[in-house]
Motif scaffolding. Structure first.
Motif, mmCIF file in Angstrom:
data_model
loop_
_atom_site.group_PDB
_atom_site.id
_atom_site.type_symbol
_atom_site.label_atom_id
_atom_site.label_comp_id
_atom_site.label_asym_id
_atom_site.label_seq_id
_atom_site.Cartn_x
_atom_site.Cartn_y
_atom_site.Cartn_z
ATOM 1 N N GLU A 53 0.695 -1.293 -0.010
ATOM 2 C CA GLU A 53 0.052 0.048 0.032
ATOM 3 C C GLU A 53 0.911 1.268 0.110
ATOM 4 O O GLU A 53 0.473 2.252 -0.468
ATOM 5 N N ALA A 87 -7.706 2.456 -2.778
ATOM 6 C CA ALA A 87 -9.217 2.060 -3.598
ATOM 7 C C ALA A 87 -9.747 3.069 -4.313
ATOM 8 O O ALA A 87 -9.937 4.184 -3.698
ATOM 9 N N ASP A 88 -10.051 2.862 -5.579
ATOM 10 C CA ASP A 88 -10.641 3.783 -6.340
ATOM 11 C C ASP A 88 -12.118 3.963 -5.771
ATOM 12 O O ASP A 88 -12.860 3.028 -5.802
ATOM 13 N N ASP A 98 -15.455 -0.229 -8.388
ATOM 14 C CA ASP A 98 -15.385 -1.441 -7.489
ATOM 15 C C ASP A 98 -14.241 -2.234 -7.791
ATOM 16 O O ASP A 98 -14.108 -2.558 -8.978
ATOM 17 N N GLY A 99 -13.349 -2.529 -6.835
ATOM 18 C CA GLY A 99 -12.049 -3.382 -7.198
ATOM 19 C C GLY A 99 -10.981 -2.565 -7.794
ATOM 20 O O GLY A 99 -10.062 -3.238 -7.915
ATOM 21 N N ALA A 100 -10.976 -1.525 -8.227
ATOM 22 C CA ALA A 100 -9.925 -0.888 -8.836
ATOM 23 C C ALA A 100 -8.987 0.091 -7.891
ATOM 24 O O ALA A 100 -9.810 0.126 -6.873
ATOM 25 N N GLU A 101 -8.108 0.313 -8.048
ATOM 26 C CA GLU A 101 -7.043 0.980 -7.410
ATOM 27 C C GLU A 101 -6.435 2.059 -7.948
ATOM 28 O O GLU A 101 -6.207 2.064 -9.537
ATOM 29 N N ASP A 158 -2.784 -3.026 -15.651
ATOM 30 C CA ASP A 158 -3.972 -3.119 -14.943
ATOM 31 C C ASP A 158 -5.081 -1.997 -15.129
ATOM 32 O O ASP A 158 -6.242 -2.023 -14.627
ATOM 33 N N LYS A 173 -7.445 0.799 -16.180
ATOM 34 C CA LYS A 173 -8.599 0.661 -17.099
ATOM 35 C C LYS A 173 -9.050 2.181 -17.057
ATOM 36 O O LYS A 173 -9.480 2.980 -16.475
ATOM 37 N N THR A 189 -14.246 0.648 -19.456
ATOM 38 C CA THR A 189 -15.196 0.365 -18.262
ATOM 39 C C THR A 189 -16.660 0.869 -18.739
ATOM 40 O O THR A 189 -17.739 0.428 -18.110
#
Length: 115
Positions: A21, A51-52, A56-59, A103, A105, A110
């Motif tokens: 992190e 976390a974005d 959801d699930g994106a950073e 990774d 996006k 999206t």
């Protein structure tokens, strides 16, 4: 997978995966990415993974200058905290790093378009 690549004359000399992190860049021996260069502060900058809030699930990964003597540059301008994008160039002292994030996006990846 996101990583930071040390670039010298357009050649990747070394690379570090961003798995934690917080990753500290600097001259001190306890830094995650140790840079042996007198133009680099002992704790020069850090990468922060968050976390974005919108996907959801994106950073998101940020570069933060840690009040270094010579500052931290992102794509040629000094920054204190800035979100990184794939291909960004980071300068720490006299060292150039390329941020690579396979990774990432964009909105085109999206978005759902309904006719």
């Amino acid at each position: 997978m996101a990583y930071l690549a040390l670039i010298v004359e357009d050649v990747v000399i070394n690379k570090w995966e961003i798995n934690d992190e917080v990753i500290i860049l600097g001259r001190a021996k306890d830094c995650d990415i140790q840079i042996d260069d007198q133009s680099v502060s002992s704790k020069h900058a850090r990468l922060v993974v968050e976390a974005d809030p919108y996907l959801d699930g994106a950073e998101n990964i940020y570069i933060e200058d840690l009040k270094s003597t010579n500052g931290t540059e992102l794509n040629g301008r000094k920054v204190s905290r800035e979100k990184l994008a794939d291909g960004d160039m980071i300068k720490v002292g006299f060292n150039q790093f390329r941020f690579v994030n396979s990774d990432s996006k964009g909105l085109d990846d999206t978005a759902v378009i309904v006719n």
